[in-house]
Design an enzyme around this catalytic site. Sequence first.
Site, PDB file in Angstrom:
ATOM      1  CD  GLU A 261      95.793  32.297  39.073  1.00 31.26           C
ATOM      2  OE1 GLU A 261      95.091  32.015  40.652  1.00 31.26           O
ATOM      3  OE2 GLU A 261      95.572  34.157  39.587  1.00 31.26           O
TER       4      GLU A 261
ATOM      5  CB  SER B 213      95.504  40.305  38.459  1.00 32.09           C
ATOM      6  OG  SER B 213      97.111  39.018  39.404  1.00 32.09           O
TER       7      SER B 213
ATOM      8  CG  ASN C 260      88.375  38.065  41.372  1.00 33.30           C
ATOM      9  OD1 ASN C 260      88.532  38.729  40.738  1.00 33.30           O
ATOM     10  ND2 ASN C 260      88.869  37.198  41.902  1.00 33.30           N
TER      11      ASN C 260
ATOM     12  N   GLY D 140      88.757  44.557  52.648  1.00 28.07           N
ATOM     13  CA  GLY D 140      89.566  43.428  53.033  1.00 28.07           C
ATOM     14  C   GLY D 140      91.176  43.013  52.342  1.00 28.07           C
ATOM     15  NE  ARG D 141      92.344  37.396  52.047  1.00 25.98           N
ATOM     16  CZ  ARG D 141      91.907  36.119  51.458  1.00 25.98           C
ATOM     17  NH1 ARG D 141      92.989  35.759  51.453  1.00 25.98           N
ATOM     18  NH2 ARG D 141      90.877  36.120  50.357  1.00 25.98           N
ATOM     19  CG  MET D 142      92.165  41.586  46.642  1.00 31.81           C
ATOM     20  SD  MET D 142      93.611  41.494  45.869  1.00 31.81           S
ATOM     21  CE  MET D 142      93.430  41.839  44.467  1.00 31.81           C
TER      22      MET D 142
ATOM     23  CE  LYS E  74      92.696  39.214  38.280  1.00 32.57           C
ATOM     24  NZ  LYS E  74      91.797  38.404  39.207  1.00 32.57           N
TER      25      LYS E  74
END
Length: 291
Positions: free
Chosen positions: A171, A111, A85, A9-11, A164
Amino acid sequence: MQLGLIGLGRMGFNMRERLRAAGHEVIGYDQHPDVTDVSSLSELVEKLAAPRVVWIMVPVQFTESTIDELSGLLGEGDIVIDGGNSRFSNDKPRADRLGAKGIGYLDVGVSGGVWGRTNGYALMVGGPKQHVEHCMPIFEGLKPEGEFGFAHAGEMPGAGHYAKMVHNGIEYGMMHAFAEGYELLETSEYVDNIPEIIKSWRAGSVVQSWLLDLLDRALDEDPDLARIKGYADDTGEGRWTVEEAIRLAVPMNVIAASLFARFASRQEDSPAMKAVAALRNQFGGHAVKKG
């Protein structure tokens, strides 16, 4: 080094491309045929030379089933890495389950988001030192250049995901501090050029940061944020951070408030504030606004 990567996917997709650019052989598997290198997990495992290293980057709801399937395909000496995650408390049962078959397990907090392919990823790793050392070429290929961006957080399973989790809690607090400052600037009659103010903070300021850079970028695209609704989800890590603060009796005012602010953002009309208005009306005859 050779790596099997599950989840593009995106990561995951960007991680594969960054590792390939660093000279590693990455065999990726995804359910989407336009990005996958193999058609199944079994084919992925077959293409890897022992001892195999397989990195999982799937949505958290699919992590357990993916590990279960892998445990029947991998063998003694292989290593599974979960880079999603996941909640830290899920890592020890996984490590024990895989360890019974001689399969190693590492949990890695990652991250960097969509910018990681270019800038590198900050990595927080949990698990035995010997497994970490074996996988260091992969970690070196993913992390930013230089001395920062990698930590072996601890040998206990879950240490990487715990680090994390705290990272994401921080964050939350940092983002909300910028958000509150933005709202005050936006509301004040003294200020009429918020984007320029944000830009001025990007150099020479104690609040300069990557998050500030991203806020500046967002304001370049939409100076009044008019195209965005003030609604913010949370993905779990903020809640877990606050839960751990409660368990360990650690004061966590800022992170807890930033989490609750996200809850408030999802309410069209607050039941709590309705109750407050009703009570003020009952005890003091104060006016209420009718729905």
